[in-house]
Design an enzyme around this catalytic site. Structure first.
Site, PDB file in Angstrom:
ATOM      1  N   GLU A  45      -5.034  -8.159  -0.899  1.00  0.00           N
ATOM      2  CA  GLU A  45      -5.727  -8.100   0.387  1.00  0.00           C
ATOM      3  C   GLU A  45      -7.198  -7.823   0.147  1.00  0.00           C
ATOM      4  OE1 GLU A  45      -4.272  -5.407   3.326  1.00  0.00           O
ATOM      5  OE2 GLU A  45      -2.214  -6.189   3.288  1.00  0.00           O
TER       6      GLU A  45
ATOM      7  N   GLU B 167       0.805  -1.223   0.000  1.00  0.00           N
ATOM      8  CA  GLU B 167       0.000   0.000   0.000  1.00  0.00           C
ATOM      9  C   GLU B 167       0.844   1.282   0.000  1.00  0.00           C
ATOM     10  OE1 GLU B 167      -2.895  -0.299   3.121  1.00  0.00           O
ATOM     11  OE2 GLU B 167      -3.788  -2.136   2.313  1.00  0.00           O
TER      12      GLU B 167
END
Length: 927
Positions: free
Chosen positions: A620, A502
């Protein structure tokens, strides 16, 4: 009676954050006090004061502003504690009341679910609790007998049971679950108010079979019936495709394929295949429909053959001049080619493929822990690491996403391990533990993807916007990846590098230190220089194309600026996607948001797979499955992963392709946002989550298998004599390009000899496989100058059947749109400061939020302040100082001294707790 409730808001094993809520009854409360026994030490408390701590019992009273409550009013207080465990003897003043908890034990259909209700301590007075059942995926009246009532504990009793009868049916419907809820009536508080009971399905999946009818050339269609042996309670899908026999695709029937879907309760579907009319005298011919890839059923009769009756009359035979030699048409699926290092994976179009070119699907789960100071995957304080690897394998996952930090690679010791349960880990470094996990996974046939999750131990994602920080440079980050790539080079258990988790602060392109596209390209090429076999996994950013999306989920920039590495066919893009409970984003709001959700996913990352730019591995996604909006999101994203790109119920995958790869967050139960596959005891499996993921599971080829590239496909042309000859018959032959080009087949020529008595020979022509969606292609085989026979049918058509999906429509050049200026950046504060607010927890009457200040300027900022635009009452703030309130009610906030300096590109994070609704938080304002 006033009520008390306790909630663990965050638990990291060695400590926790707890919240106690207090609700006044019909009467007012004045100068309230709460007492409870606690197996931990409180290090910080807010909205209350500690009066005493004697013999493990805390007594707490209200702060000056909330010490008295009007009738029906509510308040609460929170604390940070060192140690683990829950409260007991939680009571309002006077002697503490016992706490009630409920736990469940499920059963198979037709049995009984048993709910056990326990008191934390015996009471001298009767205790009365209310209870009621509640639907989950199971439905009252269909799957279980609904119930409700009161449960009374006599003085001294601490355990009661509630039994709920489960219905038995003959439907295959998968595992289901329902809930039992407790409510306090008198004499006790409720610590654990809900338990979920699983209902195990004991009905086998139905058989799916196909049957065929006859067809005449003049009839136009052959009919096939696909049926289920019994109705199912779940949707059933099965793929079908035609297969030539003595009838040839293109010449005698139209090749076709598709997917049939049975809604719950349906048992029969019909399909029709077009049959060609011709004038050839050829006798009855056959072709088949073959079933494959059933979901929700198992194959019964997987193939059915239809007979095409010939309606043509043979002409009179020619004068006899020796036997006639003829060649028949042929067809073959082109295949996908092959190549690559055995055991490792590459990419082809939107598919991840093995060394033989066969599509594979990565079905992973994240097991975190090596990204913090413990240096080992979590849970080893209560279980053996090899036992958990075996359970991951048994549940159907084929890969583990293993997060780590740069700090972990340097550490020389580990902690958080019960060495009585894990004696083989004593004295190891984190890298040696990683070696152990890799070896253990490989022994079970599991694969590993390494994930650079954070730079420094204990760092949270909001503090980790880049792949570098003040302690870890970009050069160090790349060097770490090269070290790991060399360490596991040639070990096919480790299949890829998830470059950084991320990178939400990065840009996609533009150059400069924070250009994630540039950094990912540099890191990928550096890894390939020492290990050419790994998949290079690239996550998204947060903002691109003027749009904001989940951190790691915005991959809009790939369309115009893909990551291109020195070694091709290795890049996999990895978005992260989460539901409403993590953050109530705009795309979860407004009428019809459910119908727009698949399009939002497609805009940000799904188009990459749909347009066959590259494979997608959703690195994810996860949920606790308690928010109703979460369940809608989960239904949509699993449909997209399966190949239903617009989530309309129809599979959009090309024939032979597999759906997207994925990784569930997380194995660990101590993920504060989503929970885990395991419950808090690190042993109980959340059967509902596993049931949702089961249709997405897949197997991978053995990492130690040879995996040599497959042989090319071949067209097999049958050459026959009308009758045996007493003399040898010799003829020549050659291939002639039709619509197929030289790159599609191997041109060839030669001669063929029938020995006396022989009547059949085969000529093979090699076909080159690819993954290009294109029309079926043809190559001709021509017979030449026969000796000892006459040429009858001298030219045959070989059809190379496309198996890569529908042919894309012709591209219409786009009209150049007018130039639109880019959107204005968010207003910046002094020195280029940019601020954002994120709600991290919300319990209805209050919430916790984070503020991130990032220095987007070129110079350091020394000293900062801002206005927090909120309608709520801020009751606590950390990592900053409240200096007052503005005339319009905004909260005035300044630095805490020690964090006053912010370097260019760096950021600071502060947090606050407020009463009221989180919808009142609007923005960070400067000036």
């Amino acid at each position: 009676m006033s009520s008390l409730n306790f909630l663990v808001q965050n638990d990291w094993g060695t400590g926790m954050v707890g919240v106690v809520t207090l609700q006044a009854s019909a009467g007012a409360l004045s100068n309230w006090e709460v007492s409870f026994a606690a197996p931990f030490t409180i290090s910080q408390i807010w909205n209350a004061e500690i009066v005493s701590y004697v013999n493990g019992v805390y007594t707490v009273r209200g702060a000056s502003w909330n010490a008295s409550l009007e009738a029906g009013a509510a308040t609460g207080f929170g604390f940070v504690a060192l140690g683990a465990g829950g409260l007991s003897q939680l009571g309002l003043g006077g002697p503490a009341l016992p706490a009630a908890s409920v736990a469940a034990q499920g059963a198979a259909e037709g049995g009984e679910a048993v709910f056990t209700v326990t008191l934390s301590a015996a009471s001298a007075q009767p205790v009365v609790l209310g209870w009621s059942t509640r639907d989950g995926t199971a439905r009252a009246g269909e799957d279980y007998v609904a119930g409700a009532g009161q449960l009374t504990f006599a003085p001294g009793e601490t355990v009661k049971t509630i039994r709920v009868a489960l219905a038995d049916d003959a439907r295959h419907e998968g595992g289901e679950a329902f809930f039992l809820d407790l409510a306090p009536v008198s004499g006790a508080t409720v610590a654990v108010a809900q338990a979920q009971a699983a209902i195990l399905d004991d009905d086998a999946a139905p058989l799916v079979s196909v049957a065929a009818g006859a067809a005449a050339e003049a009839g136009g269609q052959a009919q096939f019936t696909i049926s289920l042996s019994a109705a199912s309670g779940l949707p059933v899908t099965v793929a079908w495709a035609t297969q030539g026999g003595t009838a040839g695709a293109g010449a005698d029937f139209t090749a076709a394929s598709g997917t049939v879907t049975f809604a719950p309760g349906e048992t029969s579907k019909a399909i029709a295949v077009a049959v060609a009319q011709d004038a050839l005298v050829e006798g009855a011919e056959t072709f088949s429909v073959v079933l494959s890839a059933p979901q929700g059923a198992v194959l019964g009769t997987a193939s059915a053959t239809a007979t095409i009756a010939d309606d043509d009359i043979a002409p009179p035979p020619p004068p006899v001049a020796g036997p006639s030699v003829s060649v028949a048409d042929a067809s073959v699926l082109e295949g996908h080619g092959g190549g690559g290092t055995p055991g490792f994976f590459s990419t082809s179009g939107n598919q991840i493929v093995d060394a033989a070119g066969n599509p594979v699907r990565i079905a992973a789960v994240s097991w975190f822990g090596m990204d913090n100071e413990l240096g080992v995957p979590h849970g080893l304080w209560t279980r053996n690491w090899q036992e958990m690897l075996g359970e991951i394998k048994a549940l159907g996952f084929n890969t583990i996403r293993l997060p780590f930090s740069s700090d972990t690679l340097d550490n020389t010791s580990i902690s958080g391990v019960d060495y009585a349960l894990n004696p083989d880990l004593a004295g190891l470094t984190p890298l040696q533990v990683m070696d152990k996990v890799v070896a253990g996974a490989g022994a079970l046939g599991l694969r590993i993807i390494l994930d650079h999750h954070v730079n420094t131990n204990g760092q949270f994602v909001p503090d980790n916007p880049y792949w570098f920080n003040g302690q870890v440079s970009e050069a160090r980050w790349i060097s770490d990846w090269q070290m790991l790539a060399q360490r596991y080079a040639g070990n096919a258990t480790v299949i890829g590098a998830d470059l950084h988790n991320e990178p939400w602060g990065g840009t996609w392109g533009g150059g400069g230190a924070t250009d994630w596209h540039r950094a990912a390209t540099a890191a990928g090429n550096a890894i390939q220089a020492v290990n050419p076999d790994w998949l290079i996994i690239v996550e998204g950013v947060a903002q691109a194309g003027g749009d904001s999306y989940w951190w790691g989920g915005n991959l809009q920039g790939v369309r115009d600026l893909p990551v291109v590495l020195n070694i091709p066919n290795k890049v996999v893009y990895s978005p992260h996607d989460y539901p409403n409970s993590i953050y109530n984003a705009a795309w979860f709001q407004g009428a019809g948001w459910e119908d727009r959700l698949a399009a939002v996913m497609d805009e940000n990352w799904g188009y990459i797979f749909r347009e066959e730019i590259a494979p997608i591995w959703v690195g994810e996604f996860g949920t606790r499955m308690t928010d109703p909006k979460d369940l809608v999101w989960l239904d949509k994203i699993t449909a997209v992963l399966q190949g239903d790109f617009d989530a309309d119920g129809d599979n959009d995958l090309a024939p032979g392709d597999l759906g997207m790869s994925w990784s569930w967050w997380s194995w660990n139960p101590n993920s504060g946002d989503t929970g885990g596959i395991l419950a808090d005891d690190w042993r109980t499996v959340n059967a509902h989550k596993v049931a949702v993921l089961q249709p997405l599971m897949a197997t991978l080829p053995d990492a130690t298998a040879g995996g040599a590239p497959v042989a090319p496909a071949e067209l097999s042309f049958a050459v026959t004599l009308s009758a045996a000859s007493a003399e040898a018959v010799t003829l020549g032959w050659r291939t002639v390009a039709g619509t197929a080009q030289g790159s599609d087949f191997t041109a060839a020529a030669g001669s063929l000899t029938f020995a006396p008595g022989e009547t059949a020979k085969v000529i093979t022509v090699a076909v080159a496989g690819d993954r290009v969606a294109e029309a079926d292609e043809t190559v001709l085989l021509e017979l030449l100058s026969a000796s000892g026979a006459v040429i009858g049918r001298g030219v045959a058509t070989g059809t190379i059947l496309n198996d890569d999906g529908a042919v894309p429509p012709p591209v219409t050049p786009p009209v150049t749109p007018p130039v639109t200026p880019p959107p204005a950046p968010p207003p910046a504060g002094p020195g280029g400061l940019v601020g954002s607010v994120r709600v991290t927890d919300d319990w209805g009457w209050g919430f916790v939020a984070e503020v991130t200040l990032r220095n987007a300027g070129a110079a350091a900022v020394n000293g900062w302040s801002f206005r927090l635009d909120t309608d709520d009452q801020v009751v606590n703030l950390w990592n900053g100082t409240i200096t007052g309130r503005a005339a319009d009610g905004d909260v005035l906030v300044a630095d805490a001294g020690w964090n006053a300096a912010i370097a260019p590109g760096a950021s600071v994070t502060l947090g606050f707790q407020a009463t009221g609704s989180s919808a009142g938080v609007l923005d960070v304002l400067f000036g």
